[in-house]
Structures are given as structure tokens and as C-alpha cells.
Design a protein around this motif. Structure first.
Motif, short mmCIF file in Angstrom:
data_model
loop_
_atom_site.label_atom_id
_atom_site.label_comp_id
_atom_site.label_asym_id
_atom_site.label_seq_id
_atom_site.Cartn_x
_atom_site.Cartn_y
_atom_site.Cartn_z
N UNK A 1 0.82 -1.20 0.00
CA UNK A 1 0.00 0.00 0.00
C UNK A 1 0.86 1.26 0.00
N UNK A 2 0.50 2.21 -0.84
CA UNK A 2 1.18 3.50 -0.86
C UNK A 2 0.95 4.25 0.44
N UNK A 3 2.00 4.87 0.94
CA UNK A 3 1.92 5.66 2.17
C UNK A 3 2.19 7.13 1.91
N UNK A 4 3.34 7.44 1.32
CA UNK A 4 3.71 8.84 1.13
C UNK A 4 4.79 8.95 0.07
N UNK A 5 4.93 10.15 -0.49
CA UNK A 5 5.94 10.42 -1.51
C UNK A 5 6.44 11.85 -1.38
N UNK B 1 7.17 19.10 -2.83
CA UNK B 1 5.89 18.49 -3.15
C UNK B 1 5.78 17.14 -2.44
N UNK B 2 4.71 16.95 -1.68
CA UNK B 2 4.50 15.70 -0.96
C UNK B 2 3.11 15.18 -1.21
N UNK B 3 2.95 13.86 -1.08
CA UNK B 3 1.66 13.21 -1.23
C UNK B 3 1.51 12.18 -0.12
#
Length: 122
Positions: A46-50, A57-59
Motif C-alpha cells: 500500500x502506498x503511504x507517502x511520496x 511536493x509531498x503526497x
């Protein structure tokens, strides 16, 4: 080729905090997106953060935004994940990844660490 090594996982009580670190080899790492994924037993990764190369820029996933903070230190080839207000459902193996494009799909990334275990108990 980029090599990644995670550290900082452990056992923590619900409501506590942990800071995960991802150490990368190679000067080119600063041009890559840095990401964190996690995988619980029996579940998909599962994607958590980028975070972008510029750290501007963060996600975040919906389940972690407001509690987790991703950052990077390009001078030292490091990506961090500060995890606050941890919940039992955060229990998983956490992996860092790197790529030149940004996507939440794990199969899109060529570079992965071996993972670090995070266990949150009530």
C-alpha cells in the motif's frame, strides 16, 4: 543502480511515534522521487507517502495524512517518515522506494529496500 536500506522500525504503543529512515546509495538519488509503502500480512503493498526531489511536493494516503510526514535530505541521500499518533492498523512492514516518475502503483518502481517492521499495540 540505487540501493535503499530502511531502519527505525520497532514496537510502539498506540498513540506513540516512530521515525523511519531510508538510506540511499548513489548521487543520482536526489533526482528521484522518494516514497514509502507498507504491507500488512495477507494484504497488498500500500502506498503511504511520496516526496519530490526538491522536497517541495509531498503526497500522502488518506489513512496517514495529518499523522505522517515525509521529508528528505539530499545532501545525505536520506528519506524520512515521521509517524505520529500511531494506530494498530499502521502495523506493517514499511518499504522505501525510488523512481523518476510518481505513481502509487508498487510495480512501477525498480528500487526497493528490504523493509522495516512496525508493530503498534493497544
Amino acid at each position: 543502480q540505487v540501493q535503499l536500506v530502511e531502519s527505525g522500525g520497532g514496537l510502539v504503543q498506540a498513540g506513540g511515534s516512530l521515525r523511519l529512515s531510508c538510506a540511499a546509495s548513489g548521487r543520482a538519488f536526489s533526482t528521484y522521487y522518494g516514497l514509502w509503502f507498507r504491507q500488512a500480512p495477507g494484504k497488498e503493498r500500500e502506498f503511504v507517502a511520496a516526496v519530490s526531489w526538491s522536497d517541495t511536493s509531498t503526497s500522502y494516503s488518506d489513512s496517514t495524512k495529518g499523522r505522517f510526514t515525509i521529508s528528505r535530505d539530499n545532501a545525505n541521500n536520506m528519506v524520512y517518515l515521521q509517524m505520529n499518533s500511531l494506530k494498530p492498523e499502521d502495523t506493517a512492514i514499511y518499504y522505501c522506494a525510488a523512481g523518476r516518475s510518481l505513481t502509487a502503483t508498487p510495480s512501477s518502481y525498480n528500487y526497493w529496500g528490504q523493509g522495516t517492521q512496525v508493530t503498534v499495540f493497544s
